[in-house]
Design an enzyme around this catalytic site. Structure first.
Site, PDB file in Angstrom:
ATOM      1  N   ASN A 144     110.539  35.710  45.785  1.00  0.00           N
ATOM      2  CA  ASN A 144     111.049  37.004  45.330  1.00  0.00           C
ATOM      3  C   ASN A 144     112.555  36.868  45.158  1.00  0.00           C
ATOM      4  O   ASN A 144     113.181  36.054  45.841  1.00  0.00           O
ATOM      5  CB  ASN A 144     110.796  38.072  46.400  1.00  0.00           C
ATOM      6  CG  ASN A 144     109.349  38.494  46.475  1.00  0.00           C
ATOM      7  OD1 ASN A 144     108.481  37.876  45.862  1.00  0.00           O
ATOM      8  ND2 ASN A 144     109.095  39.525  47.241  1.00  0.00           N
ATOM      9  N   LYS A 156     104.749  15.882  42.471  1.00  0.00           N
ATOM     10  CA  LYS A 156     105.148  16.769  41.384  1.00  0.00           C
ATOM     11  C   LYS A 156     104.023  16.851  40.347  1.00  0.00           C
ATOM     12  O   LYS A 156     103.490  15.817  39.916  1.00  0.00           O
ATOM     13  CB  LYS A 156     106.423  16.216  40.724  1.00  0.00           C
ATOM     14  CG  LYS A 156     106.976  17.125  39.650  1.00  0.00           C
ATOM     15  CD  LYS A 156     108.230  16.544  39.038  1.00  0.00           C
ATOM     16  CE  LYS A 156     108.653  17.396  37.851  1.00  0.00           C
ATOM     17  NZ  LYS A 156     109.709  16.749  37.076  1.00  0.00           N
ATOM     18  N   PRO A 192     100.402  36.247  55.013  1.00  0.00           N
ATOM     19  CA  PRO A 192     100.272  37.248  56.075  1.00  0.00           C
ATOM     20  C   PRO A 192     101.343  38.325  55.899  1.00  0.00           C
ATOM     21  O   PRO A 192     102.460  38.013  55.463  1.00  0.00           O
ATOM     22  CB  PRO A 192     100.523  36.454  57.361  1.00  0.00           C
ATOM     23  CG  PRO A 192     101.271  35.229  56.920  1.00  0.00           C
ATOM     24  CD  PRO A 192     100.817  34.934  55.515  1.00  0.00           C
ATOM     25  N   ASP A 193     101.024  39.576  56.199  1.00  0.00           N
ATOM     26  CA  ASP A 193     102.034  40.641  56.166  1.00  0.00           C
ATOM     27  C   ASP A 193     102.696  40.664  57.552  1.00  0.00           C
ATOM     28  O   ASP A 193     102.087  41.095  58.533  1.00  0.00           O
ATOM     29  CB  ASP A 193     101.384  41.988  55.829  1.00  0.00           C
ATOM     30  CG  ASP A 193     102.451  43.037  55.557  1.00  0.00           C
ATOM     31  OD1 ASP A 193     103.409  43.146  56.358  1.00  0.00           O
ATOM     32  OD2 ASP A 193     102.344  43.746  54.539  1.00  0.00           O
ATOM     33  N   PHE A 225     111.544  47.449  55.128  1.00  0.00           N
ATOM     34  CA  PHE A 225     112.258  47.754  53.898  1.00  0.00           C
ATOM     35  C   PHE A 225     111.240  47.873  52.771  1.00  0.00           C
ATOM     36  O   PHE A 225     110.161  47.285  52.845  1.00  0.00           O
ATOM     37  CB  PHE A 225     113.291  46.657  53.573  1.00  0.00           C
ATOM     38  CG  PHE A 225     114.661  46.991  54.088  1.00  0.00           C
ATOM     39  CD1 PHE A 225     114.891  47.106  55.452  1.00  0.00           C
ATOM     40  CD2 PHE A 225     115.722  47.208  53.215  1.00  0.00           C
ATOM     41  CE1 PHE A 225     116.147  47.432  55.936  1.00  0.00           C
ATOM     42  CE2 PHE A 225     116.988  47.531  53.691  1.00  0.00           C
ATOM     43  CZ  PHE A 225     117.202  47.651  55.049  1.00  0.00           C
TER      44      PHE A 225
HETATM   45  N1  CTP Z   1     106.783  42.274  54.425  1.00  0.00           N
HETATM   46  C1  CTP Z   1     106.355  41.386  55.390  1.00  0.00           C
HETATM   47  N2  CTP Z   1     105.444  40.426  55.078  1.00  0.00           N
HETATM   48  C2  CTP Z   1     104.935  40.343  53.831  1.00  0.00           C
HETATM   49  C3  CTP Z   1     105.349  41.255  52.829  1.00  0.00           C
HETATM   50  C4  CTP Z   1     106.282  42.208  53.161  1.00  0.00           C
HETATM   51  O1  CTP Z   1     106.815  41.465  56.518  1.00  0.00           O
HETATM   52  N3  CTP Z   1     104.049  39.406  53.554  1.00  0.00           N
HETATM   53  C5  CTP Z   1     107.714  43.316  54.799  1.00  0.00           C
HETATM   54  C6  CTP Z   1     109.080  43.215  54.152  1.00  0.00           C
HETATM   55  O2  CTP Z   1     109.977  42.469  54.923  1.00  0.00           O
HETATM   56  C7  CTP Z   1     109.487  44.674  54.068  1.00  0.00           C
HETATM   57  C8  CTP Z   1     108.184  45.421  53.893  1.00  0.00           C
HETATM   58  O3  CTP Z   1     107.175  44.534  54.376  1.00  0.00           O
HETATM   59  O4  CTP Z   1     110.039  45.128  55.280  1.00  0.00           O
HETATM   60  C9  CTP Z   1     107.848  45.856  52.504  1.00  0.00           C
HETATM   61  O5  CTP Z   1     107.688  44.802  51.646  1.00  0.00           O
HETATM   62  P1  CTP Z   1     107.206  45.004  50.144  1.00  0.00           P
HETATM   63  O6  CTP Z   1     107.179  43.657  49.536  1.00  0.00           O
HETATM   64  O7  CTP Z   1     107.991  46.060  49.478  1.00  0.00           O
HETATM   65  O8  CTP Z   1     105.767  45.582  50.368  1.00  0.00           O
HETATM   66  P2  CTP Z   1     104.390  45.064  49.858  1.00  0.00           P
HETATM   67  O9  CTP Z   1     103.569  44.738  51.032  1.00  0.00           O
HETATM   68  O10 CTP Z   1     104.593  43.976  48.863  1.00  0.00           O
HETATM   69  O11 CTP Z   1     103.814  46.354  49.165  1.00  0.00           O
HETATM   70  P3  CTP Z   1     103.604  46.626  47.605  1.00  0.00           P
HETATM   71  O12 CTP Z   1     102.786  45.485  47.103  1.00  0.00           O
HETATM   72  O13 CTP Z   1     102.918  47.945  47.586  1.00  0.00           O
HETATM   73  O14 CTP Z   1     104.981  46.701  47.014  1.00  0.00           O
END
Ligand code: CTP
Length: 405
Positions: free
Chosen positions: A218, A296, A314-315, A333
């Protein structure tokens, strides 16, 4: 600027004589300075000269702090605004990097909760030695600001990097360091408002390898996350900054852990627990390549691009929210390009965060120096005007301190 209080630790090298000039400049600049000499330093400068220049008692031994109740080593290390090690010899930095505390100087450096500035001076070979470079890198990772030595002719007759920077330059660096944290606390919030709290901050992007030379990421400069880590440290918090790949210096007093991928970031966050607060600023890549090629990937000449199969990462934020070791205050965020507040309200509930700091990234926020944010909590939405990222950080740190007061 209020009169800064400097604790000056003088190491045993020929450049120690320049510490006398530095004391003079600190005093001239309106600061007060208390000197500590290592045993080696006393072979180059005398406590008497420094006491006269600083007009303060000079300390040389752990055991001459006769009355621990009056001026213990902990107090000595805490009553300063900044600890300056000058000259920082190879030996002193090795001890600092290893966490040793076998004399007054090293004990103070291990006991302090204040930012530390190290100004190295040594023979060029000693500076370039892998061991010294390793120690410098370790100290920078630990949040110590280590200046680069000057290049030039040395007292030992050799030539190259290793000379102590000139005292006016050191004083300018001291002013810079004092300026940032000292301006950070917002009105009504005291400098030590987060003392004793451990705060975890994630920042920057993650890089998900496709092959050894390509990755998915990102857009993120890491500036907002680093500013938040710095502002929290300025309020006295112990800050662990888990950072994706960025080209930013570690803020003073912050412990930084470098990671590449989302899975590494998740593991580093887990390893840093427990924490009182977590601020998840990182722009974590939602997906990674299902399998990362060992070599590569080459074009096969057919003109057909390779198929990239993705797996979800993982989130980290949601995982932390569901964990038994959930920090008391969990802040996420949300970078959004449309319906910023609506998406953030939904995201807060979905990820079970206490607050979501939502920002509109449809403009040129990425890599820029300002940000317009909305703080979404269970109690509602608070919208802040467009502010410098440092100011967003200061206000957010103050709000966090407020939540704990
Ligand atoms: N985040 C995280 N782990 C991930 C993705 C996101 O910890 N794999 C955290 C980011 O650090 C931030 C928050 O989740 O604090 C929101 O991230 P964002 O990318 O905006 O959310 P998404 O889960 O991608 O939601 P959407 O797809 O609806 O935008």
């Amino acid at each position: 600027m209020i009169a800064p209080r400097i604790l000056l630790i003088i190491g045993g090298g020929i450049a120690a004589y320049k510490a006398c000039e530095l004391v003079r400049l600190i005093r001239k600049g309106g600061g007060s300075v208390r000197c500590v000499l290592t045993e080696g330093a006393q072979h180059f400068v005398t406590p008497m000269s420094l006491a006269a220049l600083s007009e303060q008692e000079v300390h040389t031994s752990l055991w001459d702090l006769k009355n621990e109740t009056e001026m213990g080593h902990i107090q000595l290390s805490r009553e300063a605004d900044l600890v300056v090690v000058c000259p920082a010899t190879a030996d002193l930095m090795a001890k600092m990097a290893a966490g040793m505390a076998d004399d007054l100087a090293t004990t103070l450096l291990l006991a302090t909760d204040k930012p530390v500035l190290a100004v190295p001076a040594m023979n060029v070979r000693m500076w370039l030695h892998a061991a010294t470079q390793r120690n410098v890198a370790r100290l920078r990772d630990d949040g110590v600001t280590v200046l680069d030595p000057d290049d030039g002719a040395m007292a030992c007759g050799e030539f190259g990097p290793g000379r102590l920077p000139e005292p006016p330059f050191i004083w300018a660096e001291i002013e810079k360091l004092l300026d940032k944290p000292r301006s950070a606390p917002a009105a009504g919030i005291k400098g030590g408002a987060l003392a004793g709290r451990h705060v975890l901050v994630t920042a920057g992007p993650t890089h998900e390898a496709i092959d050894p030379v390509r990755y998915i990421a990102n857009r993120s400069s890491g500036k907002q996350g680093y500013a938040i880590a710095e502002a929290l440290a300025a309020l006295g918090a112990r800050v662990t900054l888990v950072s994706g790949p960025v080209s930013l210096a570690t803020p003073a007093g912050v412990h930084r852990v470098d990671v590449e991928s989302a899975r590494e970031m998740a593991a580093a966050v887990e390893a840093a627990l427990p924490a009182d607060v977590a601020v998840m600023v990182a722009a974590v890549a939602d997906w990674r390549a299902d399998t990362s090629a060992g070599q590569k990937i080459k074009k096969d000449g057919s003109g057909a691009p390779p198929t990239l199969s993705l797996a979800e990462n993982p989130d980290i934020l949601a995982g932390l929210a569901a964990s038994p070791r959930r920090p008391r205050l969990l802040i996420g965020f949300a970078a959004e390009t449309e319906k910023v507040v609506d998406h953030a309200i939904a995201k807060r509930a979905r990820k079970d965060a206490d607050w979501i700091v939502a920002n509109d990234v449809s403009g040129d926020v990425m890599g820029g120096d300002s940000n317009s944010v909305h703080i979404v909590s269970r109690d509602g939405v608070e919208s802040w005007e467009n502010l410098a990222k440092a100011e967003v950080a200061t206000r957010l740190a103050a709000r966090i301190a407020d939540a704990f007061s």
